[in-house]
Design a protein around this motif. Structure first.
Motif, PDB file in Angstrom:
ATOM      1  N   ASN B 174       0.819  -1.214   0.000  1.00  0.00           N
ATOM      2  CA  ASN B 174       0.000   0.000   0.000  1.00  0.00           C
ATOM      3  C   ASN B 174       0.852   1.262   0.000  1.00  0.00           C
ATOM      4  O   ASN B 174       0.492   2.265  -0.607  1.00  0.00           O
ATOM      5  CB  ASN B 174      -0.938   0.005   1.206  1.00  0.00           C
ATOM      6  CG  ASN B 174      -2.201  -0.788   0.924  1.00  0.00           C
ATOM      7  OD1 ASN B 174      -2.702  -0.767  -0.200  1.00  0.00           O
ATOM      8  ND2 ASN B 174      -2.710  -1.490   1.917  1.00  0.00           N
ATOM      9  N   LEU B 175       1.986   1.195   0.685  1.00  0.00           N
ATOM     10  CA  LEU B 175       2.881   2.359   0.707  1.00  0.00           C
ATOM     11  C   LEU B 175       3.425   2.617  -0.694  1.00  0.00           C
ATOM     12  O   LEU B 175       3.412   3.749  -1.189  1.00  0.00           O
ATOM     13  CB  LEU B 175       4.019   2.129   1.708  1.00  0.00           C
ATOM     14  CG  LEU B 175       4.899   3.350   1.994  1.00  0.00           C
ATOM     15  CD1 LEU B 175       5.429   3.300   3.420  1.00  0.00           C
ATOM     16  CD2 LEU B 175       6.072   3.428   1.044  1.00  0.00           C
ATOM     17  N   THR B 178       0.496   3.936  -2.928  1.00  0.00           N
ATOM     18  CA  THR B 178       0.055   5.319  -2.701  1.00  0.00           C
ATOM     19  C   THR B 178       1.146   6.336  -3.039  1.00  0.00           C
ATOM     20  O   THR B 178       0.852   7.417  -3.520  1.00  0.00           O
ATOM     21  CB  THR B 178      -0.378   5.554  -1.241  1.00  0.00           C
ATOM     22  OG1 THR B 178       0.671   5.103  -0.370  1.00  0.00           O
ATOM     23  CG2 THR B 178      -1.645   4.798  -0.911  1.00  0.00           C
ATOM     24  N   HIS B 179       2.414   5.977  -2.766  1.00  0.00           N
ATOM     25  CA  HIS B 179       3.489   6.953  -2.961  1.00  0.00           C
ATOM     26  C   HIS B 179       4.009   6.994  -4.395  1.00  0.00           C
ATOM     27  O   HIS B 179       4.337   8.061  -4.907  1.00  0.00           O
ATOM     28  CB  HIS B 179       4.671   6.639  -2.041  1.00  0.00           C
ATOM     29  CG  HIS B 179       4.426   6.996  -0.605  1.00  0.00           C
ATOM     30  ND1 HIS B 179       3.371   6.490   0.112  1.00  0.00           N
ATOM     31  CD2 HIS B 179       5.105   7.795   0.240  1.00  0.00           C
ATOM     32  CE1 HIS B 179       3.425   6.979   1.352  1.00  0.00           C
ATOM     33  NE2 HIS B 179       4.475   7.771   1.451  1.00  0.00           N
ATOM     34  N   GLU B 182       0.040   5.459  -7.579  1.00  0.00           N
ATOM     35  CA  GLU B 182      -1.231   6.199  -7.707  1.00  0.00           C
ATOM     36  C   GLU B 182      -1.117   7.529  -8.460  1.00  0.00           C
ATOM     37  O   GLU B 182      -1.966   7.829  -9.288  1.00  0.00           O
ATOM     38  CB  GLU B 182      -1.851   6.446  -6.325  1.00  0.00           C
ATOM     39  CG  GLU B 182      -2.629   5.259  -5.814  1.00  0.00           C
ATOM     40  CD  GLU B 182      -3.419   5.559  -4.537  1.00  0.00           C
ATOM     41  OE1 GLU B 182      -3.337   6.692  -4.020  1.00  0.00           O
ATOM     42  OE2 GLU B 182      -4.111   4.645  -4.072  1.00  0.00           O
TER      43      GLU B 182
END
Lengths: 189, 303
Positions: B174-175, B178-179, B182
């Protein structure tokens, strides 16, 4: 000091990071559709002035930093330390060369400076945006030459060197922008 | 401001028109419930009703699924949802959600319909579709299903991200997502990401080793999350129990499980797919802004 959760992060907040006091510049909350959220934070190290980016797991806590800013009057330099005084309490603070950094060339006795203190000790000194300093050394002024736009170096009473217009003389009081280190205008005493 | 208000009204009218044409029934379900979602990463507001707690719903999912189990057929709802979480340019604790369920659809058919809806309200070209694995391969040259925790962490560090303590493998995914990924999604046209790791199934069916779940991105903004819905009450309970165990490990508040929802699943749940889409964010896309404050006349967002 108190610990601070990521959901209290906001710009201007002072926190400890890797043993150094830092100021939060920008805080962005990032969350995937499902799963762990993060706080993506832009931070300034108050000792080095350097900007860095850090990601925290949302909900995590870090230590707050005991950082205050004070307006202090510059007294004198004893060769090793610069000494400042609080104008109302008369309490004195001494700062080493590292904390003064580039501000050294704008330090004039009696003037006021913004001093950042961490746990009571100065870590940085900011000059006002404009300082007024006398010229101690420059080539002789060209009388009446206010239009040609030429420039020459001039040394000021604090030791700083700035580019000034050709008409400036030794003894003139100059207004200097400390953000750029540039001459602004002549000033009256 | 009045432009944003008017655009919202028009957008809602268009969405309703879209579903009228497709004979999907508009419904309303309670915003206050005696239970809420146990997902450890979703935080509910709790309110006090005489001597018992009531939760503001983080999505109308469980209530709508009870209607589906009761035989409602395909339904949609436009309602407020509440999350007791950080404010920001893209987050407000109270937001407007469009959630719909299509009986007989799988997640691919629902992506088709999502695509049609986006074109109906935003115009533009059809969305691109990428599997979760293809997305990680494309942007980070990583296999998200096989990479070890250390490999994921190294990838983050290589891209200038600091090590973050106490993250599990899915947290690192997820990190990275998102970083590093995305911000590039949905640039030319909407991007649909589908087939998530089984460990991130949430309420989606797991088939062939992947969760039949999808997300929708436009211009780096996550707009929607959909599932080929899990209808197996036993499996659903097991996932809830796993969530509760994680909550206990994190010292997060206990959540009473929604037994009525579980009973509804057990009574017979139609095969269906469902999706939730953030209306405020959709309006942000429509009005070409990156800040929720431009589409919410009044909000709690401060930074």
């Amino acid at each position: 000091m108190a610990s601070i959760s990521t959901n209290e992060f906001k710009s201007g907040l002072k926190v400890m990071l890797d043993g150094d006091p830092c100021s939060i510049i920008e805080n962005e909350f990032v969350k995937p559709g499902k799963g762990q959220a993060f706080n993506r934070v832009k931070i300034r190290n108050l000792k080095t002035g350097r900007m860095l980016e850090r990601t925290f797991k949302s909900g995590e806590s870090i230590q707050a930093a005991d950082v205050v800013e004070m307006e202090l009057q510059y007294l004198y330099n004893d060769g090793e330390f610069a000494h400042f005084m609080h104008p109302e309490t008369y309490e004195q603070y001494s700062t080493d060369k590292t904390a003064i950094g580039d501000t050294a060339k704008w330090l004039k006795e009696q003037d006021m400076y913004t001093v950042t203190l961490w746990d009571g000790a100065p870590i940085s000194v900011q000059p006002p945006i404009f300082v007024f300093l006398k010229v101690t050394e420059t080539d002789p002024g060209l009388k009446g030459d206010t239009a040609t736009g030429g420039s020459k170096p001039a040394t000021l009473e604090t030791g700083a060197t700035v580019r000034v217009p050709l008409f400036v003389n030794i003894g003139d009081l100059l207004k200097i922008d400390t953000r750029t280190g540039e001459y602004v205008s002549r000033a009256k005493e | 401001m009045f432009h944003a208000l008017k655009s919202r009204a028009e957008l809602l009218a268009k969405i309703r028109q879209f579903f009228v044409e497709r004979e999907v029934l508009e419904v309303e379900t309670p915003l206050l419930g005696a239970s809420t979602i146990p997902d450890p990463n979703i935080h509910s507001f709790t309110s006090q009703y005489f001597n018992s707690a009531l939760y503001l719903q983080t999505s109308p999912e469980f209530a709508m699924k009870r209607l589906l189990a009761a035989g409602s057929g395909s339904i949609y709802q436009i309602c407020k949802a509440f999350r007791n979480e950080d404010c920001g340019k893209q987050h407000n604790p109270e937001f407007t959600m469009l959630e719909w369920y299509r009986v007989g659809f799988d997640h691919h058919q629902l992506m088709d319909e999502m695509d049609a809806l986006l074109r109906y309200v935003l115009g533009g070209t059809p969305a691109e579709r990428l599997t979760y694995a293809a997305m990680f391969e494309k942007f980070l040259q990583l296999d998200p299903h096989a990479a070890s925790l250390a490999e994921l962490q190294n990838c983050a560090v290589m891209h200038g991200i600091n090590k973050v303590d106490n993250l599990e493998r899915d947290d690192w995914l997820n990190l990275l997502l998102t970083h590093l990924i995305e911000p590039h999604l949905g640039k030319e046209r909407p991007t649909f990401i589908y087939d998530y790791p089984a460990s991130q199934a949430a309420l989606a069916q797991i088939n062939n080793g992947v969760a039949e779940r999808f997300e929708v991105y436009i211009d780096g903004l996550e707009l929607a999350n959909g599932f080929h819905e899990l209808g197996d009450a036993k499996e659903q309970r097991a996932r809830f129990e796993a969530d509760l165990a994680k909550r206990r490990a994190l010292n997060s508040p206990e959540i009473p499980l929604d037994e009525e929802f579980l009973a509804a699943l057990a009574s017979g749940f139609p095969a269906c797919a469902g999706v939730a889409l953030g209306i405020d964010r959709l309006l942000m896309v429509l009005l070409n802004t990156r800040d929720l404050k431009d589409v919410l006349f009044i909000s709690l967002a401060t930074n």
